[in-house]
Scaffold this active site. Structure first.
Site, PDB file in Angstrom:
ATOM      1  N   GLU A 238      83.878  -6.896 -68.735  1.00  0.00           N
ATOM      2  CA  GLU A 238      84.737  -6.953 -69.935  1.00  0.00           C
ATOM      3  C   GLU A 238      86.073  -6.368 -69.534  1.00  0.00           C
ATOM      4  O   GLU A 238      86.205  -5.144 -69.410  1.00  0.00           O
ATOM      5  CB  GLU A 238      84.111  -6.131 -71.067  1.00  0.00           C
ATOM      6  CG  GLU A 238      82.847  -6.721 -71.637  1.00  0.00           C
ATOM      7  CD  GLU A 238      83.123  -7.925 -72.524  1.00  0.00           C
ATOM      8  OE1 GLU A 238      84.277  -8.134 -72.928  1.00  0.00           O
ATOM      9  OE2 GLU A 238      82.175  -8.678 -72.785  1.00  0.00           O
TER      10      GLU A 238
ATOM     11  N   CYS B 292      91.686  -3.495 -75.699  1.00  0.00           N
ATOM     12  CA  CYS B 292      91.668  -4.695 -74.857  1.00  0.00           C
ATOM     13  C   CYS B 292      92.101  -5.920 -75.639  1.00  0.00           C
ATOM     14  O   CYS B 292      92.831  -6.763 -75.149  1.00  0.00           O
ATOM     15  CB  CYS B 292      90.273  -4.892 -74.274  1.00  0.00           C
ATOM     16  SG  CYS B 292      88.980  -4.973 -75.523  1.00  0.00           S
TER      17      CYS B 292
ATOM     18  N   GLU C  67      99.505  -6.669 -69.098  1.00  0.00           N
ATOM     19  CA  GLU C  67      98.845  -6.034 -70.241  1.00  0.00           C
ATOM     20  C   GLU C  67      99.505  -4.668 -70.422  1.00  0.00           C
ATOM     21  O   GLU C  67      99.240  -3.744 -69.649  1.00  0.00           O
ATOM     22  CB  GLU C  67      97.350  -5.853 -69.926  1.00  0.00           C
ATOM     23  CG  GLU C  67      96.603  -5.168 -71.057  1.00  0.00           C
ATOM     24  CD  GLU C  67      95.173  -4.788 -70.698  1.00  0.00           C
ATOM     25  OE1 GLU C  67      94.929  -4.286 -69.589  1.00  0.00           O
ATOM     26  OE2 GLU C  67      94.302  -4.968 -71.559  1.00  0.00           O
TER      27      GLU C  67
ATOM     28  N   SER D  36      89.713  -2.388 -66.293  1.00  0.00           N
ATOM     29  CA  SER D  36      90.857  -3.240 -65.946  1.00  0.00           C
ATOM     30  C   SER D  36      90.432  -4.431 -65.078  1.00  0.00           C
ATOM     31  O   SER D  36      89.380  -4.389 -64.427  1.00  0.00           O
ATOM     32  CB  SER D  36      91.900  -2.413 -65.205  1.00  0.00           C
ATOM     33  OG  SER D  36      91.341  -1.923 -64.012  1.00  0.00           O
TER      34      SER D  36
ATOM     35  N   LYS E 186      78.201   5.812 -66.812  1.00  0.00           N
ATOM     36  CA  LYS E 186      79.297   6.600 -66.235  1.00  0.00           C
ATOM     37  C   LYS E 186      80.579   6.380 -67.038  1.00  0.00           C
ATOM     38  O   LYS E 186      81.175   5.308 -67.000  1.00  0.00           O
ATOM     39  CB  LYS E 186      79.572   6.195 -64.790  1.00  0.00           C
ATOM     40  CG  LYS E 186      80.628   7.106 -64.167  1.00  0.00           C
ATOM     41  CD  LYS E 186      81.348   6.482 -62.984  1.00  0.00           C
ATOM     42  CE  LYS E 186      82.689   5.908 -63.323  1.00  0.00           C
ATOM     43  NZ  LYS E 186      83.706   6.867 -63.726  1.00  0.00           N
TER      44      LYS E 186
END
Ligand code: NAD
Length: 481
Positions: free
Chosen positions: A251, A285, A382, A230, A178
């Site tokens: 991750e 990331c 972030e 996230s 997905k």
């Protein structure tokens, strides 16, 4: 995803892949080109019944697929990566249209993703002999888990789907992929290419919104979720997966520090460091998100990085002149714009950038700031965008402490002309990957993943592949019964 753009015919040659058949959905997702803010395509969105059908097909396909040899599974994966390379010209244009990144970075995403998939499909996972004596022989085997749900974000849809898909398939699992609702198109095309190569049900691809991700995480007949996204959503996935004790690989995000030692040569490292911060407009990331620089080289490093930023062209990713594209979506554009305002209010100095242009597209120029409050959003969060703080230090202990003062722990780097000292400092970073004189270097043979809240488990390498498998002890007594 958007109001339909007036007078623009939406491209609509996209379908879901369920049980080896291309099919429609129960609704539509409209996809925006972030360089124009216009919807340019629409694709089917899966409902619950599509998910149930895909899971049932993946379950049926699992029995024969797990019996297929590693060699045969590797052969099909390599046929698949060859098909991706063959499709590269049109696939990378589509990726740039939906994601925004410069076309050269789309090409690199397919190239590197395919190369790493090929390498991964050659890694051996041998049976391990744990103990053998006169009385017994004890082995550790690894068995595939079953049906793996793969949920991906919008920053690198092809590479991230391909990495998880390869790991799962090679180890004998079947998959349901997905993509993010912001970037579903290239992943659906990956499904079309997969249809011609893998047996029905082995690969299923469903586009859909966040609900579809939640349904997958909760689904009773999915054995593992491989999630990239996230931290906040990763925690929700973990909570949903707990209901069925699904395995997870998470991750997640990073707030990755780079520490520049006083013996580093700013001119020599400027270009590499700049792109480690700003590639994909900072939406990576493991991009450098905070730079800690020793006071001896602080002014010079600021100068050379500003020069790099001045030379970097940004604009539509389809124009090969540009090294930086737009932010990927309005939500991210707004978030980064807020961080800009917060940084300005906190009294920081903008060395370059800082003005958000009034033009179509989610564009923000590469921006470097100093005199930043260490408690500001720019340092704590972030940012996932083209604004990076350069922070001064005089004592390395203090730099390491500040670099580690975060709940994130994805990656970090140390820059120095003394690699031995660099390594000693790198080892003290509380991260999954600590580089010296490089950043963002990954490999199929090297595990990648986050410490702290940046993730759970690892991708790639033997370690990553074992995350798609259940260890099983087989203990045989040599004594006659
Ligand atoms: P996101 O968490 O908002 O969404 C990721 C995916 O999760 C999407 O497909 C979304 O539809 C789905 N989702 C949303 N809610 C869900 C739920 N409750 N259950 C299951 N799935 C759900 O992330 P994003 O904004 O698309 O991506 C950016 C983030 O991804 C950044 O934090 C970035 O650092 C991270 N990222 C991490 C890595 C890594 O390897 N560590 C790689 C790339 C991106």
């Amino acid at each position: 995803m958007a109001e339909r753009a007036q007078n623009i015919a939406l491209r609509s040659d996209f379908q879901l892949l369920v049980d080896g058949a291309l099919t429609g959905g129960e609704g539509w997702l409209e996809v925006i080109n972030p360089a124009t803010e216009q919807a340019f395509a629409r694709c089917p969105a899966a409902g619950r019944e599509h998910l149930d059908a895909a899971v049932a097909a993946a379950r049926r396909a699992f029995a024969p697929w797990r019996q297929t040899s590693y060699a045969r599974r590797a052969e099909l994966i390599k046929r698949y990566t060859a098909a991706l390379r063959e499709a590269q010209d049109w696939l990378t244009v589509l990726l740039t249209e939906e994601q925004g990144k410069p076309i050269a970075q789309s090409e690199a995403e397919v190239d590197r993703g395919a190369a790493q998939a090929d390498e991964m499909a050659g890694i051996e996972i041998p049976v391990e002999l744990l103990l053998e004596d006169d009385r017994r022989r004890i082995e550790l085997h690894y068995r595939p888990l079953g049906v793996v749900g793969i949920i991906t974000p919008w920053n690198a849809p092809i590479a991230l789907a391909l990495g998880s898909m390869t790991s799962a398939l090679y180890t004998g699992n079947t998959v349901i992929i997905k993509p993010s609702p912001y970037t579903p198109l290239s992943t659906l095309k990956m499904g079309e290419l997969a249809q011609a190569i893998f047996p029905p049900g082995v690969v299923n691809v469903l586009a859909g919104g966040d609900d579809l991700g939640r349904w997958m995480s909760e689904h009773e007949d999915i054995d593992k979720i491989s999630f990239t996204g996230s931290v906040a959503t990763g925690k929700k996935v973990l909570a949903s997966a707990a209901q069925t004790l699904k395995r997870v690989t998470l991750e997640l995000g990073g707030n990755d520090p780079a520490i520049v030692l006083p013996d580093a040569d700013p001119k020599a490292i400027a270009k590499q460091m700049f792109f480690a911060c700003f590639v994909n407009t900072g939406q990576v990331c493991m991009a450098i998100k905070r730079i800690y620089v020793h006071e001896d080289v602080y002014d010079e490093l600021c100068e050379v990085l500003v020069e790099e930023a001045r030379n970097a062209k940004y604009g539509s990713g389809l124009d090969r002149e540009n090294q930086l594209g737009p932010l990927q979506n309005k939500m991210q554009f707004d978030k980064v714009s807020e961080i800009f305002e917060d940084t300005r209010r906190s009294g920081a100095t903008f060395l370059i950038g800082g003005e958000i242009p009034d033009r179509a597209g989610y564009f923000i120029p590469p921006t470097l700031v100093t005199d930043v409050d260490e408690h500001s959003r720019l340092v704590r969060e972030e940012q996932f965008g083209p604004i990076v703080p350069i922070l001064k230090y005089s004592d390395i202990q203090d730099a390491v402490r500040r670099a580690n003062d975060t709940r994130f722990g994805l990656s970090g780097s140390v820059w120095t002309s003394d690699p031995i000292r660099g390594k000693a400092i790198a080892q003290r970073l509380e991260v999954g990957t600590a580089w010296v004189n490089q950043h963002r270097a990954t490999s199929a043979y090297v595990p990648f993943g986050g410490a702290k809240e940046s993730g759970l488990g690892r991708q790639s390498s033997v370690l990553g592949l074992k995350g798609y498998m259940e260890p099983q002890v087989v203990s045989v007594s040599k004594l006659a019964p």
